[in-house]
Design an enzyme around this catalytic site. Structure first.
Site, PDB file in Angstrom:
ATOM      1  N   SER A   1      48.073  50.174  41.203  1.00  0.00           N
ATOM      2  CA  SER A   1      48.218  50.155  39.756  1.00  0.00           C
ATOM      3  C   SER A   1      46.983  50.797  39.147  1.00  0.00           C
ATOM      4  CB  SER A   1      48.335  48.695  39.291  1.00  0.00           C
ATOM      5  OG  SER A   1      48.121  48.561  37.907  1.00  0.00           O
TER       6      SER A   1
ATOM      7  N   TYR B   1      45.271  39.242  39.162  1.00  0.00           N
ATOM      8  CA  TYR B   1      45.976  40.453  39.583  1.00  0.00           C
ATOM      9  C   TYR B   1      45.011  41.634  39.686  1.00  0.00           C
ATOM     10  CZ  TYR B   1      49.471  44.219  39.504  1.00  0.00           C
ATOM     11  OH  TYR B   1      50.228  45.324  39.789  1.00  0.00           O
TER      12      TYR B   1
END
Length: 340
Positions: A142, A155
Site C-alpha cells: 500500500s 496497519y
C-alpha cells in the site's frame, strides 16, 4: 498473460476484496488457484466466482497468523494442485482508531495477521520454491507502506514492516543469484469490504481516502506483477505516486496536512453502525459473503491511467516523469495551502 498459463497460484485473504478479485483475475489466465482465508461463506463465494472465471480451485480455511496452519495449507495445495509457482500475500486485519484507544492484545493481533502472516506465507512458499529453483512471491502492499496516516497505526506499522522485510529478502535472493523472484505492489485506496468489517472505534462510518479505485484495478496489477516479477516494486494509482513522491520530498508538511485532514477524510457523514462486525478475532464472512466490492461503487473508478504508464515504463518514461513532476508540484501546493 500466457506466462502464467498452467501455473499453481496461492492467494491469502482470498475470500473478499482484493484477494478475491485477484483470484478471479488469475483464473482468467488459466491457472490453478488456491484460496486461503478464514471465512467459510466468503470462501464458498470466492470458489464460485473463480470457477465461473475458468480456474481450477481449491479453498482452504486457515488463519495466516498461525505458522503451522500456513505450512499445512501449503502442503495441501501441492498435494491437490501441484507445485506452487506463485504465492500472493494479501491477508490482513486491522483497526480504525486513535492509537491510545487500541489495547495491546488488539495491536498484537493486527500485527500478527498483517505482518507475520506475510512472513509465514513467504516461509512456506520459499521452503518449496528453493529446492526447485523457481517461483515468484508477490507482497501486496500500500502507499501506507511508506506513509503512515492517522487512525491506522497498526496497519501502517505492519505495512512498513512488510516493506523492510521484503527488501531484505530480495537482497538475499540477489546475493545468491537465485532465480526466485519477490516483488511488491503498492496499492491506493480501494472499494473493498474492509470498511464494513474492520474493527472500528470511529464515530462515523470508515471510508477509503479518496480517490477510490475498484479492487479489479489492484487485481490486474498484482497478476501483471506475478507475470513480470523482475521489477522490485509496482505503484498503482496516481494517488499512490503523488503520496510517495511528496512524502519523499516534504514529509513534515505531509504530517501537518494529514493531521488536519486525515480524520475527516477517512469517515463518511453517516454514523457508524453499532452492530458492525469486526474481523480482528473472528472472520466477518464466516456466515455472510461480503463479496469483492465495498459500499463505495458510486465513487470508485475502474481504471488507472498511471498503471498503464507503470506497465509500459520503458516506452513511456518521459510521460511518467512529467506525471511524477506534476504530482509533486500539485501535492506540495496543496500541502502549503493546508498548512497555512
Amino acid at each position: 498473460m500466457h506466462e502464467l498459463a498452467d501455473k499453481t497460484v496461492v492467494i491469502t485473504g482470498a475470500s473478499g476484496g482484493v484477494g478475491r478479485a485477484t483470484a478471479i483475475e488469475f483464473a482468467r489466465c488459466g491457472v490453478r488457484v488456491a484460496l486461503l482465508a478464514r471465512g467459510a461463506a466468503g470462501l464458498e463465494g470466492a470458489v464460485a466466482d473463480v470457477g465461473k472465471a475458468g480456474g481450477k480451485v481449491v479453498a482452504i480455511s486457515v488463519d495466516v497468523a498461525d505458522p503451522d496452519a500456513v505450512e499445512a495449507a501449503a502442503e495441501q495445495v501441492e498435494a491437490e494442485l501441484g507445485p506452487i509457482d506463485v504465492w500472493v500475500n494479501v491477508a490482513f486485519s486491522s483497526l480504525f482508531a486513535p492509537f491510545h484507544e487500541i489495547d495491546a492484545a488488539e495491536f498484537k493481533r493486527a500485527t500478527e495477521v498483517t505482518y507475520l502472516g506475510y512472513v509465514y506465507g513467504t516461509m512456506a512458499a520459499l521452503k518449496r520454491m528453493r529446492p526447485r529453483g523457481s517461483g515468484t512471491i508477490v507482497q501486496v502492499g500500500s502507499a501506507l507502506a511508506y506513509r503512515g496516516i492517522p487512525l491506522q497505526s497498526a496497519y501502517c506499522g505492519a505495512k512498513h514492516a512488510i516493506q523492510g522485510f521484503n527488501e531484505s529478502l530480495r537482497c538475499e535472493l540477489l546475493h545468491e543469484k537465485s532465480p526466485i523472484h519477490t516483488t511488491m505492489v503498492q496499492l491506493p485506496a480501494l472499494n473493498t469490504p474492509q470498511f464494513s468489517w474492520v474493527l472500528s472505534r470511529l464515530p462515523r462510518q470508515a471510508q477509503p481516502v479518496p480517490p477510490i479505485y475498484q479492487p479489479e484495478v489492484a487485481a490486474r496489477a498484482i497478476v501483471w506483477a506475478a507475470a513480470h516479477p523482475e521489477r522490485r516494486e509496482y505503484w498503482v494509482g496516481a494517488s499512490t505516486v503523488a503520496t510517495l513522491l511528496v512524502n519523499a520530498v516534504a514529509p513534515g508538511m505531509l504530517d501537518r496536512y494529514l493531521g488536519k485532514t486525515g480524520y475527516s477524510s477517512q469517515q463518511t457523514d453517516e454514523p457508524r453502525r453499532p452492530d458492525q462486525p469486526a474481523n480482528l478475532w473472528e472472520p466477518a464472512d464466516a456466515s455472510s459473503d461480503f463479496g469483492t466490492h465495498g459500499k463505495f461503487d458510486d465513487r470508485a473508478v475502474e481504471r488507472s491511467r498511471q498503471w498503464w504508464f507503470s506497465k509500459h515504463h520503458r516506452s513511456a518514461g518521459v510521460a511518467v516523469g512529467a506525471l511524477a513532476a506534476s504530482a509533486v508540484v500539485g501535492g506540495l501546493a496543496l500541502l502549503r495551502r493546508a498548512s497555512a
